[in-house]
Write a protein that holds these residues in place. Structure first.
Motif, short mmCIF file in Angstrom:
data_model
loop_
_atom_site.label_atom_id
_atom_site.label_comp_id
_atom_site.label_asym_id
_atom_site.label_seq_id
_atom_site.Cartn_x
_atom_site.Cartn_y
_atom_site.Cartn_z
N GLN A 1 7.08 -4.88 -21.55
CA GLN A 1 5.95 -5.80 -21.60
C GLN A 1 6.34 -7.15 -20.96
N GLY B 1 6.66 -6.96 -17.36
CA GLY B 1 5.29 -6.88 -16.84
C GLY B 1 4.67 -8.27 -16.73
N TYR B 2 4.82 -9.08 -17.76
CA TYR B 2 4.29 -10.44 -17.73
C TYR B 2 4.94 -11.23 -16.60
N GLY C 1 3.66 -10.33 -13.26
CA GLY C 1 2.22 -10.49 -13.06
C GLY C 1 1.46 -9.17 -13.06
N VAL C 2 1.96 -8.19 -13.81
CA VAL C 2 1.27 -6.89 -13.90
C VAL C 2 0.08 -7.02 -14.85
N VAL C 3 -1.14 -6.79 -14.33
CA VAL C 3 -2.32 -6.90 -15.19
C VAL C 3 -2.97 -5.55 -15.49
N SER C 4 -2.49 -4.49 -14.82
CA SER C 4 -3.02 -3.15 -15.13
C SER C 4 -1.99 -2.12 -14.73
N GLY C 5 -2.21 -0.87 -15.19
CA GLY C 5 -1.30 0.21 -14.80
C GLY C 5 -1.50 0.65 -13.36
N THR D 1 9.98 -16.45 -21.87
CA THR D 1 9.77 -15.49 -20.79
C THR D 1 10.97 -14.55 -20.72
#
Ligand code: SF4
Ligand code: SF4
Ligand code: FES
Lengths: 245, 182
Positions: A112, A115-116, A119-123, A227
Motif C-alpha cells: 500500500q 502504491g501511495y 501514485g497508484v490510484v487503481s489496479g 511515507t
C-alpha cells in the motif's frame, strides 16, 4: 585497500559506496529512496518483486541484488522506470485480493505504502479475483493468503532465523502460492509460534496475530503518518524497533 | 477560477456502494457553496433526477454487482465527457467483491433459505429486481474510466482537491496523504 572514494552515478549524482554494498543499499545510505517490496535490511536480497528495478549502463536490473560498481551509470527516476514500477505494483494488486478497507494491515502495509509513493490510484488491469482460502486453524495466527505477494520473506525468516522451515512457495507462474510445512497443509500442524521472526517480516497482511488486528486504529499507523521513503531511509540506518519494514 | 465560465454539468450515482462516498462529498461542508458556483448537478441522488443527460463530468460510486448497475454505468459513459471511479468499490469492487470466490447460487441459498434464523425463506424473484452478476466488477472492467479516486471513502480533502483541479482545467493530482486505499 585504497582510500580512494568509490562512486557510481545515480540519475547524474555521485553516490559513494563501500565494497559489498548493493546499488539499493548505497542509494538508501546516501539518502535516495528506492521503492522495494521483497528487500529487507536483515536478509539476503531475493530479487523477486523487481519494484527496485534500475538501469545500470543501460541494462535493466534489480538494484537490491546488483553490487555497486565504481564508474557505473545508474538510472532510477526516469519516466520509463517509474511506469514499470507502477505496473509491477498494479500487477500485484490485481493478482491477489487486496481489499484494504477491511485489511488488518492497512496503514502498516508496504504494498500500500509503495502504491501511495508511486501514485497508484487503481489496479489498472482487470482483477483476477483468485480463490485463496484463509487458514485460520492456528490458535494464535491467521494466514490470509489472499494478500500474499510471494516475496519469500517469511520463508527466509523461518528457515534462516527460526530454523523451522514453516513456509515455502509451491507451484509456478500464476499458480505459485505459499504453503506450510505440514502434511495436512494446515498452519495449526506446524511448529510456528508467535515469537518467531517469520511473524514480523511479512510486508503485507498475510501472517497476522489473532486478536491484535485493530489495536492501533486506522489513521494512526506507520504509513498514515510516514511515507514509504521516510521509513525505508530510516531503515537503512538500522531497522525499526518492531522489525518492520 | 473564473465564475463567468460556463458551469460544469455534473452527474453522480451510487451503484454497488454504500453511499459513504456521497456522504464524504457532503463532508466538504461549506465549500459546497463555493463548488456550486462552478458546477451544476444533473442526475444524482442529490437532485432525484433519474436519467443522466449530456454532462461534462460523471462521478460513479460503487462497483457492478447486478445487471442494472451495468446499464446505469453505460448510460453514464455515453453521456459524460469525463467519467470518474469514485471510491474503493468503484476502483476495485471493494467489499461487495469479497463474494467473488463464492458461487452466487450458494450465496443466495444461504442468505434466503438456509442461513441462521431464516424461516420460510425464499429467493426473491420479482421481475422488477435486477439480476445479480456472477461476480462483482470494478467499473473499468466494463467501460473506460478517465480518473480514479480511491479511498473508503475518499476523504473530503481528496474530493475537494480533485474537483477544484478539474474545474480549473488541470489534470487532477492527488499528492501524498490524499491517496488512500482505506
Ligand atoms: S495487504 Fe496491503 S494492499 Fe493488501 S489489502 Fe492489506 S493493506 Fe491493502
Ligand atoms: S506471506 Fe508475506 S512474507 Fe510470506 S511470501 Fe507472502 S507476502 Fe511474503
Ligand atoms: S526489492 Fe529488489 S527485487 Fe524486490
Amino acid at each position: 585497500m585504497s582510500d580512494e572514494r568509490k562512486t557510481f552515478t545515480l540519475d547524474g549524482q555521485d553516490v559513494e559506496f563501500t565494497e559489498g554494498q548493493t546499488i539499493l543499499q548505497a542509494a538508501l545510505a546516501s539518502g535516495t529512496y528506492v521503492p522495494s517490496l521483497c528487500y529487507h535490511p536483515e536478509f539476503r536480497p531475493h530479487g523477486s518483486c523487481k519494484v527496485c528495478t534500475v538501469k545500470v549502463n543501460g541494462r535493466t536490473t534489480a538494484s537490491c541484488t546488483t553490487p555497486a560498481t565504481a564508474g557505473d551509470t545508474v538510472e532510477l527516476a526516469t519516466d520509463d522506470l517509474k511506469d514499470l514500477r507502477k505496473n509491477l505494483v498494479q500487477f500485484l494488486f490485481t493478482e491477489g485480493n487486496h481489499f484494504c478497507p477491511s485489511c488488518e494491515q492497512s496503514g502498516n502495509c508496504q504494498l500500500q505504502a509503495v502504491g501511495y509513493e508511486l501514485g497508484v490510484v487503481s489496479g489498472h488491469y482487470n482483477p483476477l479475483f483468485p480463490s485463496r482460502p484463509v487458514d485460520a486453524s492456528h490458535p494464535d495466527v491467521l494466514l490470509e493468503l489472499n494478500r500474499c505477494i510471494l516475496c519469500e520473506l517469511c520463508v527466509r525468516a523461518s528457515a534462516l532465523v527460526d530454523r523451522k522451515h514453516v513456509f515455502s512457495l509451491s507451484g509456478r507462474g500464476i499458480t505459485k502460492h505459499l504453503v506450510v510445512n505440514a502434511e495436512s497443509g494446515r498452519l495449526a500442524d506446524t511448529n510456528l509460534s508467535v515469537e518467531d521472526k517469520a511473524m514480523s517480516v511479512c510486508p503485507v497482511g498475510v501472517i497476522l496475530r489473532k486478536r491484535r488486528g485493530f489495536r492501533v486504529p486506522i489513521g494512526e499507523r506507520t504509513f498514515d503518518t510516514h511515507t514509504a521513503s521516510e521509513i525505508a531511509l530510516a531503515g537503512a540506518r538500522g531497522p525499526t524497533e518492531d522489525g518492520a519494514p | 477560477m473564473s465564475a463567468a465560465r460556463k458551469k460544469l454539468r455534473v452527474a453522480t450515482t451510487s451503484l454497488a456502494g454504500c453511499f459513504g462516498c456521497h456522504m464524504s462529498l457532503l463532508d466538504i461542508d461549506e465549500r459546497l457553496v463555493e463548488l456550486l458556483e462552478y458546477i451544476e448537478l444533473d442526475a444524482s441522488p442529490l437532485t432525484d433526477k433519474k436519467h443522466v443527460g449530456p454532462c461534462d463530468l460523471g462521478i460513479v460510486e460503487g462497483g457492478l454487482c447486478n445487471a442494472e448497475n451495468v446499464h446505469v454505468l453505460r448510460e453514464f459513459r455515453k453521456h459524460c465527457k469525463i467519467l470518474v471511479a469514485f471510491g474503493a468499490c468503484a476502483v476495485n469492487g471493494g467489499l461487495p467483491a469479497q463474494r467473488n470466490h463464492l458461487d452466487i447460487r450458494d450465496c443466495l441459498q444461504t442468505v434466503y433459505l438456509t442461513g441462521l434464523g431464516v424461516e420460510r425463506g425464499f429467493i426473491p424473484n420479482d421481475p422488477e429486481l435486477p439480476l445479480p452478476l456472477a461476480q462483482v466488477h470494478p467499473l473499468h472492467d466494463v467501460v473506460k474510466i478517465d480518473y480514479f479516486l480511491p479511498g473508503c471513502p475518499p476523504s473530503a480533502e481528496a474530493i475537494w482537491q480533485f474537483l477544484t483541479d478539474l474545474v480549473a482545467g488541470r489534470t487532477p493530482q492527488l499528492g501524498h496523504g490524499l491517496i488512500h486505499y482505506d
